[in-house]
Scaffold this motif. Sequence first.
Motif, PDB file in Angstrom:
ATOM      1  N   HIS A 482      -9.938  28.743  26.871  1.00 26.24           N
ATOM      2  CA  HIS A 482     -10.271  29.535  28.050  1.00 26.24           C
ATOM      3  C   HIS A 482      -9.695  28.908  29.329  1.00 26.24           C
ATOM      4  CE1 HIS A 482     -12.701  33.156  28.538  1.00 26.24           C
ATOM      5  NE2 HIS A 482     -12.989  32.746  29.771  1.00 26.24           N
ATOM      6  N   ALA A 483      -9.754  27.581  29.425  1.00 19.73           N
ATOM      7  CA  ALA A 483      -9.233  26.915  30.618  1.00 19.73           C
ATOM      8  C   ALA A 483      -7.717  27.056  30.695  1.00 19.73           C
ATOM      9  CB  ALA A 483      -9.626  25.443  30.619  1.00 19.73           C
ATOM     10  N   TRP A 484      -7.048  26.911  29.558  1.00 16.90           N
ATOM     11  CA  TRP A 484      -5.589  27.105  29.515  1.00 16.90           C
ATOM     12  C   TRP A 484      -5.234  28.504  29.990  1.00 16.90           C
ATOM     13  CZ3 TRP A 484      -3.374  30.761  26.170  1.00 16.90           C
ATOM     14  CH2 TRP A 484      -1.979  30.835  26.204  1.00 16.90           C
ATOM     15  N   ALA A 485      -5.912  29.511  29.449  1.00 15.74           N
ATOM     16  CA  ALA A 485      -5.613  30.893  29.823  1.00 15.74           C
ATOM     17  C   ALA A 485      -5.906  31.137  31.297  1.00 15.74           C
ATOM     18  CB  ALA A 485      -6.411  31.864  28.955  1.00 15.74           C
ATOM     19  N   THR A 486      -6.976  30.537  31.792  1.00 15.27           N
ATOM     20  CA  THR A 486      -7.343  30.726  33.197  1.00 15.27           C
ATOM     21  C   THR A 486      -6.236  30.234  34.123  1.00 15.27           C
ATOM     22  OG1 THR A 486      -9.718  30.586  32.731  1.00 15.27           O
ATOM     23  CG2 THR A 486      -9.009  30.068  34.975  1.00 15.27           C
ATOM     24  N   TYR A 487      -5.731  29.038  33.848  1.00 16.44           N
ATOM     25  CA  TYR A 487      -4.690  28.514  34.735  1.00 16.44           C
ATOM     26  C   TYR A 487      -3.380  29.286  34.584  1.00 16.44           C
ATOM     27  CZ  TYR A 487      -2.077  25.380  37.679  1.00 16.44           C
ATOM     28  OH  TYR A 487      -1.321  24.886  38.707  1.00 16.44           O
ATOM     29  N   ARG A 488      -3.052  29.714  33.366  1.00 18.50           N
ATOM     30  CA  ARG A 488      -1.824  30.485  33.161  1.00 18.50           C
ATOM     31  C   ARG A 488      -1.917  31.840  33.867  1.00 18.50           C
ATOM     32  NH1 ARG A 488       1.874  30.839  32.856  1.00 18.50           N
ATOM     33  NH2 ARG A 488       2.998  31.405  30.966  1.00 18.50           N
ATOM     34  N   VAL A 489      -3.069  32.481  33.802  1.00 17.08           N
ATOM     35  CA  VAL A 489      -3.242  33.753  34.509  1.00 17.08           C
ATOM     36  C   VAL A 489      -3.167  33.516  36.022  1.00 17.08           C
ATOM     37  CG1 VAL A 489      -4.930  35.559  35.046  1.00 17.08           C
ATOM     38  CG2 VAL A 489      -4.491  34.934  32.668  1.00 17.08           C
ATOM     39  N   PHE A 490      -3.754  32.428  36.469  1.00 22.55           N
ATOM     40  CA  PHE A 490      -3.666  32.062  37.889  1.00 22.55           C
ATOM     41  C   PHE A 490      -2.199  31.940  38.314  1.00 22.55           C
ATOM     42  CE2 PHE A 490      -3.120  28.590  40.980  1.00 22.55           C
ATOM     43  CZ  PHE A 490      -3.854  29.066  42.054  1.00 22.55           C
ATOM     44  N   GLU A 491      -1.382  31.283  37.493  1.00 21.77           N
ATOM     45  CA  GLU A 491       0.035  31.111  37.817  1.00 21.77           C
ATOM     46  C   GLU A 491       0.781  32.435  37.844  1.00 21.77           C
ATOM     47  OE1 GLU A 491       1.568  26.820  36.363  1.00 21.77           O
ATOM     48  OE2 GLU A 491       0.986  28.164  34.735  1.00 21.77           O
ATOM     49  N   ILE A 492       0.535  33.283  36.841  1.00 25.44           N
ATOM     50  CA  ILE A 492       1.207  34.589  36.790  1.00 25.44           C
ATOM     51  C   ILE A 492       0.817  35.430  37.993  1.00 25.44           C
ATOM     52  CG2 ILE A 492       1.388  36.744  35.481  1.00 25.44           C
ATOM     53  CD1 ILE A 492       0.933  35.039  32.918  1.00 25.44           C
ATOM     54  N   ASP A 493      -0.475  35.417  38.308  1.00 29.12           N
ATOM     55  CA  ASP A 493      -0.966  36.186  39.450  1.00 29.12           C
ATOM     56  C   ASP A 493      -0.405  35.635  40.758  1.00 29.12           C
ATOM     57  OD1 ASP A 493      -2.670  38.072  40.835  1.00 29.12           O
ATOM     58  OD2 ASP A 493      -4.008  36.403  41.280  1.00 29.12           O
ATOM     59  N   ARG A 494      -0.318  34.319  40.871  1.00 28.58           N
ATOM     60  CA  ARG A 494       0.216  33.705  42.086  1.00 28.58           C
ATOM     61  C   ARG A 494       1.658  34.142  42.324  1.00 28.58           C
ATOM     62  NH1 ARG A 494      -0.350  27.347  42.646  1.00 28.58           N
ATOM     63  NH2 ARG A 494       0.793  27.423  40.670  1.00 28.58           N
ATOM     64  N   GLU A 495       2.418  34.211  41.276  1.00 28.67           N
ATOM     65  CA  GLU A 495       3.797  34.666  41.418  1.00 28.67           C
ATOM     66  C   GLU A 495       3.855  36.118  41.864  1.00 28.67           C
ATOM     67  OE1 GLU A 495       7.827  35.161  38.685  1.00 28.67           O
ATOM     68  OE2 GLU A 495       6.188  33.881  38.001  1.00 28.67           O
ATOM     69  N   ARG A 497       1.671  37.592  43.622  1.00 28.51           N
ATOM     70  CA  ARG A 497       1.142  37.671  44.986  1.00 28.51           C
ATOM     71  C   ARG A 497       2.008  36.922  45.995  1.00 28.51           C
ATOM     72  NH1 ARG A 497      -5.005  37.876  44.862  1.00 28.51           N
ATOM     73  NH2 ARG A 497      -4.944  36.197  46.403  1.00 28.51           N
ATOM     74  N   GLY A 498       3.235  36.601  45.609  1.00 30.22           N
ATOM     75  CA  GLY A 498       4.141  35.951  46.533  1.00 30.22           C
ATOM     76  C   GLY A 498       3.777  34.525  46.850  1.00 30.22           C
ATOM     77  N   GLY A 499       3.177  33.815  45.876  1.00 32.92           N
ATOM     78  CA  GLY A 499       2.847  32.413  46.074  1.00 32.92           C
ATOM     79  C   GLY A 499       1.436  32.142  46.535  1.00 32.92           C
ATOM     80  N   ARG A 500       0.647  33.182  46.742  1.00 35.34           N
ATOM     81  CA  ARG A 500      -0.753  33.014  47.170  1.00 35.34           C
ATOM     82  C   ARG A 500      -1.657  33.055  45.947  1.00 35.34           C
ATOM     83  NH1 ARG A 500      -2.531  37.100  49.200  1.00 35.34           N
ATOM     84  NH2 ARG A 500      -0.784  38.517  48.864  1.00 35.34           N
ATOM     85  N   GLY A 501      -2.171  31.900  45.567  1.00 28.90           N
ATOM     86  CA  GLY A 501      -3.029  31.845  44.400  1.00 28.90           C
ATOM     87  C   GLY A 501      -4.444  32.284  44.709  1.00 28.90           C
ATOM     88  N   ASP A 502      -5.094  32.890  43.721  1.00 33.88           N
ATOM     89  CA  ASP A 502      -6.481  33.344  43.879  1.00 33.88           C
ATOM     90  C   ASP A 502      -7.410  32.173  43.569  1.00 33.88           C
ATOM     91  OD1 ASP A 502      -8.935  34.572  43.859  1.00 33.88           O
ATOM     92  OD2 ASP A 502      -8.325  36.269  42.623  1.00 33.88           O
ATOM     93  N   LEU A 503      -7.669  31.358  44.568  1.00 30.32           N
ATOM     94  CA  LEU A 503      -8.475  30.156  44.379  1.00 30.32           C
ATOM     95  C   LEU A 503      -9.927  30.483  44.068  1.00 30.32           C
ATOM     96  CD1 LEU A 503      -7.022  27.960  47.245  1.00 30.32           C
ATOM     97  CD2 LEU A 503      -6.597  27.716  44.797  1.00 30.32           C
ATOM     98  N   ALA A 504     -10.427  31.596  44.588  1.00 35.01           N
ATOM     99  CA  ALA A 504     -11.820  31.973  44.302  1.00 35.01           C
ATOM    100  C   ALA A 504     -12.002  32.244  42.816  1.00 35.01           C
ATOM    101  CB  ALA A 504     -12.211  33.194  45.133  1.00 35.01           C
ATOM    102  N   PHE A 505     -11.032  32.920  42.219  1.00 40.27           N
ATOM    103  CA  PHE A 505     -11.072  33.155  40.770  1.00 40.27           C
ATOM    104  C   PHE A 505     -11.018  31.830  40.022  1.00 40.27           C
ATOM    105  CE2 PHE A 505      -7.845  33.095  37.324  1.00 40.27           C
ATOM    106  CZ  PHE A 505      -8.638  33.573  36.294  1.00 40.27           C
ATOM    107  N   LEU A 506     -10.078  30.981  40.369  1.00 38.64           N
ATOM    108  CA  LEU A 506      -9.898  29.710  39.672  1.00 38.64           C
ATOM    109  C   LEU A 506     -11.149  28.854  39.768  1.00 38.64           C
ATOM    110  CD1 LEU A 506      -7.596  28.248  38.146  1.00 38.64           C
ATOM    111  CD2 LEU A 506      -7.048  27.104  40.289  1.00 38.64           C
TER     112      LEU A 506
END
Length: 889
Positions: A482-495, A497-506
């Motif tokens: 779950h942690a691996w998937a969370t960070y990978r989704v964070f990275e995909i989403d950040r890309e 969103r133009g480099g803005r990561g969703d820190l609240a989700f993370l």
Amino acid sequence: MSPGGDDSIDWAERRRIAEQGRGDRAWSLWGPYLAERQWGTVREDYSPDGDAWRALPHEEARSRAYRWGEDGLAGICDERGSLCLALALWNGRDRILKERLFGLTNQEGNHGEDVKEVYHYLDAVPSHAYLKQLYRYPQAAFPYEALVRENLARGRDRPEYEIAETGIFEDGRFFDVTVEYAKADADDIHAVVTALNRGPETAELHLVPQLWFRNTWSWQAGQERPRIAADPEGGVTCTHPRLGPYRLAYDGAPDLLFCENDTNLRLHGGQPDAPGPFKDGLHAAIVGGDATAIRRDAGTRLGLHYPLRLEPGATARIRLRLSAGSRVRPVDADGAVVRRRIAEADAFYEGLQDGITDPDARTIFRQAAAGLIWSKQLYGYGVRRWLEGDPLQPAPPREREGGRNSQWRHLAAADVLSMPDTWEYPWFAAWDLAFHCLPLALLDPDFAKKQLLLLTREWYMHPNGQLPAYEWEFGDANPPVHAWATYRVFEIDRERRGGRGDLAFLEGVFHKLLINFTWWVNRKDAQGRNVFQGGFLGLDNVGVFDRSRPPPGFGVVHQADGTAWMAMYALNMMRIALELALHNDVYESTASKFFEHFLLIAEAMTDMGGDGGGEGFGLWDEVDEFYYDEVDIPGGERLPLRVRSMVGLVPLFAVEVIEPSVLQRLPDFARRLNWVLENRPHLARLVSRWNEGGVKDRKLLSLLRGHRMKALLRRMLDETEFLSPYGVRSLSKVHRDAPYVLNQFGASFTVRYDPADSTSNMFGGNSNWRGPVWMPMNFLIVEALRRFHAYYGDDFLVEYPTGSGTMRTLASIADALQDRLIALFARDTDGRRPALGPGPHIAPAPGAEEALLFHEFFDGDTGRGLGAAHQTGWTALILNLLHDRARTR
């Protein structure tokens, strides 16, 4: 711009996704959430023995009301499952109305449960503004009995008997029935059903679109019964206390057949005088000719009966429109709404497939995405209510009080979840869902993030911190990805969103996973040595015996994969903590904690004695140069189980590369790392070249030093062992001619290479980890090789394939493995798609797209797809592979 120059078409689907994510418009209100199998599930099992397949079988599904959900053919429903729209069919010869997909139960199939129908998900977009599914309906009587009889007669050493083998599709004697849904608005849905006679003769076909309310009134008092009624002014009105009014408009003048979505108490209640009409009223009226089984004015279930006769090659089409409100809205007579939504879907995928130039790869990408979206299902299951029973129903048997899931009374689900497969696995699985979220993040990052958050919510996650595994046994342990998937989704989403990561989700997921990590440490480390025992951990029969329940005489199983998964978990949590620490220095010390925990696990895998001298009994075998499970036996000895399997490759996944800029920005974390490495040298030497910076002075954390990694890769990349033409096998091929045999305590255990369906009866005979290729494990291997390459760079070369004399970089090997996985679905030089097997295949109709399948796993020798045929849950990782290949080539 779009071909027509309409910029609104280009961005329409992205706008809908954004509106849904912001909460502006509820495009997710309606979707493909209607299950394709509700019968035979744990939540519908009210038996004393827990045999869900027998408690509510397919034969009774048409006449018994479901408690927790509904199912149907190519259907949709609202996100609460209150109102459902689906298709029923009859060819004039079947003994039952075709309302749902048929398949074999676990006891009937020679390799476990298996759907025995031909259907394909052809298209879909994340907002469900356009959905398309194809169902192939035979013109002869459906071979229900023959499929059961033949599969029961076959042993596990033979392949499954499939419906195409019955000859029922020969000479084109079937209908291509296509169902499309196109939304004019979030609560305004156009439906089109198209039937094509592929056969050489005129054939009878009854199209019966069905609209019904889920039964919510039979379980406790005070629940208002909704109503569907014919409107004298045209169309049908639907009234529901929560959903509000809806209207259904339709083509032509079908017979309106009403019944109630209630159990047939004459058949299943011992009430011969019960008045009806019942849930099976449409079947009784259309197939049995019983006019007393239905009403003509109102009910809770409606069938629109269109009897047809189609000439060879002829097409019939009917249109419906289901919309909120009290006024009738006309059907899309000229198809303008559908054409518009198709154009918008084309534009949406054109953007996602940027860089994917091969038309065949684009077809694979789009149909895999369609299957993933169609696999969103409404999952309803309240364990406490299920265990205790409903006020208006008989009390459950006493045997259930301490039975299945009785320790999970808090779990109360009523959510849309991504299912592994809508028929064989119509329930979530924790590690499957984690893998699903990576391709989902390419399509709709907000939905992917919500899925990962959902399992950590209090109505899923156990108070002790465990994540629920799957409904057959929530208390089992799936690999902690779950942690691996969370960070990978964070990275995909950040890309995205133009480099803005969703820190609240993370941050939100991270805090819940802190509790889950603690559960693993406290509950799955039997001797407190940082060596873990998770049971079968999703790999089912990969072991010599059931690792969750060792046979008499054997003690604790020290699992190489369980321990490696936890090392990976620690690194994943460290990675998330580092990301959060870049914005909030509170997390620096947390990152240090996970770094230290990783080192302790690395030490334990090498020296379970824990004395730091390196002389203890480890999970790494120096002679074989491979990781093995080990089991305690009397006398204080530990017995290595020398099976070369995926278990020994999982340590590759525990790898992390830290950029020097991170250490510069987090000096407290850097100081703590240096202190640990300087003051605990026995731990420091387990870390791969920490004091030797790699490419761009990066730092590497891994369970594997260079030598051990090369030793594992030497076996993994050997075509006589793990490497198949289509990826990495789950068991080394050496065990074909040299099976592993263990004779101990008067019993004999054997592990033999099975490239396809397993011949083992462990876990009911449908566990297949002794040779096939599995997409998620291969995906993790590809990712691990890319991370190793980020540290070692182009100077670090490995022979690929082993024995070939060709030396390649780790990135190049990752590319090659990626290509082998993509080759499962792509046309080869003979025009064959390996995953579809040798045939027989049904060719598409003239002008129609080819219909693909995305199986659960794949033959380790031929690549033929096996298991669940529509598991575009984790097999949809092909989307990420295609996307990454386009970016890196």
